[in-house]
Design a protein around this motif. Structure first.
Motif, PDB file in Angstrom:
ATOM      1  N   ILE A  18       0.864  -1.174   0.000  1.00 26.35           N
ATOM      2  CA  ILE A  18       0.000   0.000   0.000  1.00 26.35           C
ATOM      3  C   ILE A  18       0.904   1.228   0.000  1.00 26.35           C
ATOM      4  CG2 ILE A  18      -1.698   1.309   1.330  1.00 26.35           C
ATOM      5  CD1 ILE A  18      -2.694  -1.421   2.382  1.00 26.35           C
ATOM      6  N   THR A  19       0.681   2.132  -0.925  1.00 22.16           N
ATOM      7  CA  THR A  19       1.528   3.310  -1.030  1.00 22.16           C
ATOM      8  C   THR A  19       0.819   4.590  -0.616  1.00 22.16           C
ATOM      9  OG1 THR A  19       0.923   3.588  -3.342  1.00 22.16           O
ATOM     10  CG2 THR A  19       2.911   2.314  -2.878  1.00 22.16           C
ATOM     11  N   HIS A  20      -0.515   4.575  -0.520  1.00 23.76           N
ATOM     12  CA  HIS A  20      -1.266   5.770  -0.144  1.00 23.76           C
ATOM     13  C   HIS A  20      -2.436   5.369   0.752  1.00 23.76           C
ATOM     14  CE1 HIS A  20       0.714   6.906  -3.868  1.00 23.76           C
ATOM     15  NE2 HIS A  20       0.582   8.162  -3.484  1.00 23.76           N
ATOM     16  N   ILE A  21      -2.769   6.241   1.669  1.00 25.20           N
ATOM     17  CA  ILE A  21      -3.979   6.048   2.468  1.00 25.20           C
ATOM     18  C   ILE A  21      -4.752   7.362   2.472  1.00 25.20           C
ATOM     19  CG2 ILE A  21      -3.001   4.240   3.927  1.00 25.20           C
ATOM     20  CD1 ILE A  21      -2.702   6.360   6.112  1.00 25.20           C
ATOM     21  N   VAL A  22      -6.040   7.268   2.646  1.00 22.95           N
ATOM     22  CA  VAL A  22      -6.898   8.441   2.727  1.00 22.95           C
ATOM     23  C   VAL A  22      -7.690   8.330   4.012  1.00 22.95           C
ATOM     24  CG1 VAL A  22      -8.796   9.684   1.634  1.00 22.95           C
ATOM     25  CG2 VAL A  22      -7.069   8.562   0.223  1.00 22.95           C
ATOM     26  N   VAL A  23      -7.748   9.413   4.751  1.00 23.12           N
ATOM     27  CA  VAL A  23      -8.535   9.419   5.990  1.00 23.12           C
ATOM     28  C   VAL A  23      -9.489  10.601   5.974  1.00 23.12           C
ATOM     29  CG1 VAL A  23      -6.797   8.229   7.377  1.00 23.12           C
ATOM     30  CG2 VAL A  23      -6.730  10.700   7.209  1.00 23.12           C
ATOM     31  N   ASP A  24     -10.541  10.464   6.714  1.00 29.46           N
ATOM     32  CA  ASP A  24     -11.544  11.506   6.853  1.00 29.46           C
ATOM     33  C   ASP A  24     -11.138  12.411   8.007  1.00 29.46           C
ATOM     34  OD1 ASP A  24     -13.920  12.972   6.918  1.00 29.46           O
ATOM     35  OD2 ASP A  24     -14.883  11.505   8.208  1.00 29.46           O
ATOM     36  N   TYR A  25     -11.047  13.706   7.769  1.00 27.62           N
ATOM     37  CA  TYR A  25     -10.628  14.638   8.817  1.00 27.62           C
ATOM     38  C   TYR A  25     -11.598  14.640   9.995  1.00 27.62           C
ATOM     39  CZ  TYR A  25      -9.469  18.944  11.213  1.00 27.62           C
ATOM     40  OH  TYR A  25      -9.158  19.853  12.180  1.00 27.62           O
ATOM     41  N   THR A  28     -12.214  11.415  12.584  1.00 22.59           N
ATOM     42  CA  THR A  28     -11.191  10.391  12.421  1.00 22.59           C
ATOM     43  C   THR A  28      -9.860  10.914  12.937  1.00 22.59           C
ATOM     44  OG1 THR A  28     -12.306   9.525  10.468  1.00 22.59           O
ATOM     45  CG2 THR A  28     -10.006   8.902  10.767  1.00 22.59           C
ATOM     46  N   LEU A  29      -9.511  12.093  12.527  1.00 26.57           N
ATOM     47  CA  LEU A  29      -8.240  12.694  12.937  1.00 26.57           C
ATOM     48  C   LEU A  29      -8.401  13.665  14.097  1.00 26.57           C
ATOM     49  CD1 LEU A  29      -6.663  13.473   9.455  1.00 26.57           C
ATOM     50  CD2 LEU A  29      -6.206  11.545  10.958  1.00 26.57           C
ATOM     51  N   THR A  30      -9.629  14.021  14.408  1.00 27.15           N
ATOM     52  CA  THR A  30      -9.859  15.008  15.449  1.00 27.15           C
ATOM     53  C   THR A  30     -10.677  14.418  16.584  1.00 27.15           C
ATOM     54  OG1 THR A  30     -11.897  15.785  14.432  1.00 27.15           O
ATOM     55  CG2 THR A  30      -9.858  16.882  13.765  1.00 27.15           C
ATOM     56  N   ASP A  31     -10.677  15.119  17.684  1.00 29.64           N
ATOM     57  CA  ASP A  31     -11.488  14.744  18.835  1.00 29.64           C
ATOM     58  C   ASP A  31     -12.516  15.846  19.041  1.00 29.64           C
ATOM     59  OD1 ASP A  31     -12.572  14.142  21.317  1.00 29.64           O
ATOM     60  OD2 ASP A  31     -10.648  13.605  22.204  1.00 29.64           O
ATOM     61  N   MET A  42     -10.501  25.053  12.455  1.00 33.54           N
ATOM     62  CA  MET A  42     -10.779  23.619  12.595  1.00 33.54           C
ATOM     63  C   MET A  42     -10.156  23.103  13.886  1.00 33.54           C
ATOM     64  SD  MET A  42      -8.321  22.178   9.620  1.00 33.54           S
ATOM     65  CE  MET A  42      -6.598  22.537   9.572  1.00 33.54           C
ATOM     66  N   ARG A  43     -10.556  21.905  14.272  1.00 25.41           N
ATOM     67  CA  ARG A  43      -9.977  21.277  15.452  1.00 25.41           C
ATOM     68  C   ARG A  43      -8.584  20.745  15.114  1.00 25.41           C
ATOM     69  NH1 ARG A  43     -15.380  20.353  15.842  1.00 25.41           N
ATOM     70  NH2 ARG A  43     -16.257  20.741  17.892  1.00 25.41           N
ATOM     71  N   PRO A  44      -7.693  20.703  16.111  1.00 31.39           N
ATOM     72  CA  PRO A  44      -6.371  20.142  15.853  1.00 31.39           C
ATOM     73  C   PRO A  44      -6.445  18.626  15.682  1.00 31.39           C
ATOM     74  CG  PRO A  44      -6.612  20.643  18.186  1.00 31.39           C
ATOM     75  CD  PRO A  44      -7.844  21.156  17.497  1.00 31.39           C
ATOM     76  N   VAL A  45      -5.494  18.078  14.961  1.00 31.27           N
ATOM     77  CA  VAL A  45      -5.385  16.623  14.828  1.00 31.27           C
ATOM     78  C   VAL A  45      -5.048  16.060  16.202  1.00 31.27           C
ATOM     79  CG1 VAL A  45      -4.062  14.753  13.767  1.00 31.27           C
ATOM     80  CG2 VAL A  45      -4.707  16.749  12.420  1.00 31.27           C
ATOM     81  N   SER A  46      -5.741  15.001  16.619  1.00 30.48           N
ATOM     82  CA  SER A  46      -5.514  14.426  17.951  1.00 30.48           C
ATOM     83  C   SER A  46      -4.159  13.722  18.007  1.00 30.48           C
ATOM     84  CB  SER A  46      -6.617  13.447  18.314  1.00 30.48           C
ATOM     85  OG  SER A  46      -6.521  12.272  17.534  1.00 30.48           O
ATOM     86  N   THR A  47      -3.625  13.617  19.203  1.00 21.66           N
ATOM     87  CA  THR A  47      -2.339  12.951  19.405  1.00 21.66           C
ATOM     88  C   THR A  47      -2.403  11.494  18.958  1.00 21.66           C
ATOM     89  OG1 THR A  47      -1.882  14.411  21.271  1.00 21.66           O
ATOM     90  CG2 THR A  47      -0.593  12.401  21.141  1.00 21.66           C
ATOM     91  N   ALA A  48      -3.480  10.794  19.273  1.00 24.44           N
ATOM     92  CA  ALA A  48      -3.630   9.394  18.883  1.00 24.44           C
ATOM     93  C   ALA A  48      -3.644   9.247  17.370  1.00 24.44           C
ATOM     94  CB  ALA A  48      -4.886   8.796  19.488  1.00 24.44           C
ATOM     95  N   ALA A  49      -4.345  10.143  16.676  1.00 23.33           N
ATOM     96  CA  ALA A  49      -4.404  10.081  15.215  1.00 23.33           C
ATOM     97  C   ALA A  49      -3.028  10.390  14.618  1.00 23.33           C
ATOM     98  CB  ALA A  49      -5.444  11.045  14.675  1.00 23.33           C
ATOM     99  N   ARG A  50      -2.364  11.391  15.171  1.00 22.18           N
ATOM    100  CA  ARG A  50      -1.027  11.739  14.682  1.00 22.18           C
ATOM    101  C   ARG A  50      -0.075  10.547  14.833  1.00 22.18           C
ATOM    102  NH1 ARG A  50       1.614  15.106  18.539  1.00 22.18           N
ATOM    103  NH2 ARG A  50       2.419  13.113  19.226  1.00 22.18           N
ATOM    104  N   ASP A  51      -0.087   9.910  15.998  1.00 28.44           N
ATOM    105  CA  ASP A  51       0.779   8.764  16.245  1.00 28.44           C
ATOM    106  C   ASP A  51       0.478   7.604  15.295  1.00 28.44           C
ATOM    107  OD1 ASP A  51       1.925  10.271  18.239  1.00 28.44           O
ATOM    108  OD2 ASP A  51       0.942   9.189  19.885  1.00 28.44           O
TER     109      ASP A  51
END
Length: 57
Positions: A18-25, A28-31, A42-51
């Motif tokens: 797999i060379t690319h992934i797509v996520v929903d902001y 999924t990436l925020t809390d 916008m809300r910041p990207v959560s630490t768990a999502a970033r990790d």
């Protein structure tokens, strides 16, 4: 309409990894508990999502 065999579209048929992934902001990436950053609008990207994103990179 008959069901298509999608085997040919699997990653193994196109290089193997797999060379690319797509996520929903949103949600999924925020809390939702985090406040909206007014400068970004916008809300910041959560630490768990970033990790998790760094782990797959």
């Amino acid at each position: 309409m008959p069901e298509r065999d999608l085997t040919e579209f699997r990653a193994a048929a196109h290089g193997g990894t797999i060379t690319h992934i797509v996520v929903d902001y949103g949600r999924t990436l925020t809390d939702w508990a985090d406040p909206v950053d007014l400068d970004l609008g916008m809300r910041p990207v959560s630490t768990a999502a970033r990790d998790a994103m760094l782990a797959v990179a």
